[in-house]
Each structure stands twice: as structure tokens, then as C-alpha cells.
Design an enzyme around this catalytic site. Structure first.
Site, PDB file in Angstrom:
ATOM      1  N   ARG A  58       0.810  -1.230   0.000  1.00 41.72           N
ATOM      2  CA  ARG A  58       0.000   0.000   0.000  1.00 41.72           C
ATOM      3  C   ARG A  58       0.848   1.287   0.000  1.00 41.72           C
ATOM      4  O   ARG A  58       0.522   2.246  -0.708  1.00 41.72           O
ATOM      5  CB  ARG A  58      -0.968  -0.032   1.189  1.00 41.72           C
ATOM      6  N   ASN A 100     -12.754  16.209   1.008  1.00 43.75           N
ATOM      7  CA  ASN A 100     -13.567  15.059   0.623  1.00 43.75           C
ATOM      8  C   ASN A 100     -15.029  15.441   0.796  1.00 43.75           C
ATOM      9  O   ASN A 100     -15.355  16.388   1.513  1.00 43.75           O
ATOM     10  CB  ASN A 100     -13.223  13.842   1.490  1.00 43.75           C
ATOM     11  N   THR A 101     -15.890  14.696   0.151  1.00 41.09           N
ATOM     12  CA  THR A 101     -17.320  14.922   0.304  1.00 41.09           C
ATOM     13  C   THR A 101     -17.969  13.617   0.742  1.00 41.09           C
ATOM     14  O   THR A 101     -17.598  12.539   0.280  1.00 41.09           O
ATOM     15  CB  THR A 101     -17.929  15.499  -0.989  1.00 41.09           C
ATOM     16  N   HIS A 102     -18.924  13.737   1.659  1.00 40.15           N
ATOM     17  CA  HIS A 102     -19.504  12.537   2.277  1.00 40.15           C
ATOM     18  C   HIS A 102     -21.024  12.687   2.325  1.00 40.15           C
ATOM     19  O   HIS A 102     -21.525  13.750   2.708  1.00 40.15           O
ATOM     20  CB  HIS A 102     -18.936  12.400   3.702  1.00 40.15           C
ATOM     21  N   ASP A 134      -8.070  13.900   6.916  1.00 38.29           N
ATOM     22  CA  ASP A 134      -6.943  13.545   7.783  1.00 38.29           C
ATOM     23  C   ASP A 134      -6.737  12.033   7.681  1.00 38.29           C
ATOM     24  O   ASP A 134      -7.302  11.391   6.788  1.00 38.29           O
ATOM     25  CB  ASP A 134      -7.171  14.047   9.223  1.00 38.29           C
ATOM     26  N   ALA A 135      -5.973  11.459   8.601  1.00 41.35           N
ATOM     27  CA  ALA A 135      -5.600  10.045   8.444  1.00 41.35           C
ATOM     28  C   ALA A 135      -6.749   9.081   8.763  1.00 41.35           C
ATOM     29  O   ALA A 135      -6.676   7.895   8.444  1.00 41.35           O
ATOM     30  CB  ALA A 135      -4.395   9.735   9.329  1.00 41.35           C
ATOM     31  N   GLY A 136      -7.816   9.570   9.354  1.00 44.25           N
ATOM     32  CA  GLY A 136      -8.920   8.675   9.720  1.00 44.25           C
ATOM     33  C   GLY A 136      -9.934   8.508   8.593  1.00 44.25           C
ATOM     34  O   GLY A 136      -9.776   9.058   7.503  1.00 44.25           O
ATOM     35  N   THR A 137     -10.972   7.734   8.892  1.00 42.00           N
ATOM     36  CA  THR A 137     -12.052   7.552   7.921  1.00 42.00           C
ATOM     37  C   THR A 137     -13.147   8.574   8.213  1.00 42.00           C
ATOM     38  O   THR A 137     -13.870   8.445   9.209  1.00 42.00           O
ATOM     39  CB  THR A 137     -12.635   6.122   8.026  1.00 42.00           C
ATOM     40  N   ASP A 138     -13.215   9.608   7.389  1.00 42.20           N
ATOM     41  CA  ASP A 138     -14.246  10.643   7.519  1.00 42.20           C
ATOM     42  C   ASP A 138     -14.197  11.360   8.871  1.00 42.20           C
ATOM     43  O   ASP A 138     -15.232  11.694   9.448  1.00 42.20           O
ATOM     44  CB  ASP A 138     -15.648  10.029   7.286  1.00 42.20           C
TER      45      ASP A 138
END
Ligand code: GRF
Length: 194
Positions: A58, A100-102, A134-138
Site C-alpha cells: 500500500r 472530501n465529500t460525504h 486527515d488520516a482517519g475515515t471521515d
């Protein structure tokens, strides 16, 4: 912009690029043969594909993606329906200017199934969130949000389509304002304007 799928958010930004204060310099994807790449080609925007499976590990993919983006010298990177988490090399280079867009009102319903999770929870109001990655998910600081009511007979597809109408508008507006006015972040509070 980085994309993985339909690219309707990309299309909205492409449509706005002429009269808002930004230009789209390149489109990157983590897979090929997706409508988003056709949209980039039709608009004459340079595109590249970096597939995770083409790299041994990765971090190698992360480095390749970072390098591909770097070549286009973007001021801002917009992930719109990009279905991969970017890694440490990417964030070391572009952190603080990756959006990002969520399709939910974060911090409610993070993750891949935001629309389904909101429906399952029975909420009456959901929406969309533009946030700094950032490094997290959302988990990054919220830049802008808009609410969308849930209808009694909504299924996941219908609700997502309705959210996406609002989401595209919010994304275009937000990118335009950030490009024109700049932004600051303090204690997770994002403020557009200097
Ligand atoms: C958007 O709703 C985005 O929030 C979600 O996937 C959708 C992408 O749509 N992660 P598109 O590819 O821009 O049409």
C-alpha cells in the site's frame, strides 16, 4: 480531483470551472473504465490511473499517487467519490488542502454505507459534508454541511440521489469560496476567508 466512479461531482465542478475562480488541472482514479474518466476525457482534462493492486504494498501505491498528483501542482485536491483512504505520504505532501465529500452529516454515519446507515437509524434529517481529509475515515475537520430531509418511502438509492443534488451544489460553492477567499483551521474549526 480524485474519483472512483460515476463522477457527477466531477461533472459539477467541470461545469462551474469556467465561471468560478478555479480550474481543474487533472483527474486521478484508482481504477479504469469508470464514467468519471470519460467525463475528464470529454472535457479535455489530463487523467491518470493508479491502481492499488498494481503495487507490491500500500505505501508504494500511496507514493505513486502522491507523485502523480505532484506533477500537476494542485493548490487543492478534491476527493469526490474516491473510494480509497489516502496514506501518510499523500497527507505529508498535501495535508490541509485535501477535501472530501460525504453523503451524511458527519460525525454521524462515517464510512462506506453512510446513506444506508442513516436510513437504518431512522433519522429524519441527513445531508452531506465537505471536510478536510486527515488520516482517519471521515474524521477530518468539517468545512461545510447541508441538510436533506429523509422521506418516509425513501430507499437507499432514492435518498442518495437526492443527497447528491445538494452535495454537488455545496461542493461547487465551497471549492469556489475556498479558491477565492482562502481558509484557516484552528481547533478543528474551519473558517473560509482570511
Ligand atoms: C457521493 O455521494 C460521495 O459523497 C460518495 O460517493 C458519491 C460519489 O458520486 N462518497 P459521484 O461519483 O461524484 O457521482
Amino acid at each position: 480531483m480524485l474519483v472512483s466512479g460515476a463522477g457527477s461531482n466531477l461533472q459539477a465542478l467541470l461545469g462551474a470551472a469556467g465561471h468560478e475562480d478555479f480550474a481543474i488541472v487533472a483527474v486521478g482514479a484508482d481504477r479504469d473504465a469508470i464514467p468519471a474518466l470519460d467525463r475528464a476525457a470529454a472535457a479535455g482534462i489530463p487523467a491518470f490511473v493508479r491502481k492499488l493492486n498494481d503495487y507490491p504494498q500500500r505505501p508504494d501505491w500511496d507514493e505513486a499517487l502522491t507523485q502523480a498528483c505532484r506533477e500537476h501542482q494542485p493548490d487543492l485536491i478534491v476527493l469526490a467519490g474516491f473510494m480509497k483512504l489516502v496514506g501518510p505520504a499523500f497527507l505529508a505532501e498535501f495535508g490541509g488542502r485535501v477535501l472530501n465529500t460525504h453523503p451524511a452529516l458527519l460525525p454521524s454515519f462515517p464510512g462506506m454505507h453512510a446513506v444506508r446507515d442513516a436510513l437504518d437509524a431512522g433519522v429524519k434529517l441527513t445531508g452531506c459534508t465537505i471536510f478536510l481529509v486527515d488520516a482517519g475515515t471521515d474524521t477530518g475537520p468539517v468545512i461545510a454541511q447541508a441538510a436533506v430531509p429523509v422521506a418516509d418511502d425513501d430507499d437507499e438509492a432514492a435518498l442518495h440521489e437526492r443527497i447528491k443534488v445538494t452535495e454537488r451544489r455545496l461542493l461547487v460553492q465551497t471549492v469556489g469560496r475556498m479558491a477565492r477567499e482562502g481558509w484557516t483551521v484552528q481547533d478543528r474549526k474551519v473558517r473560509i476567508g482570511r
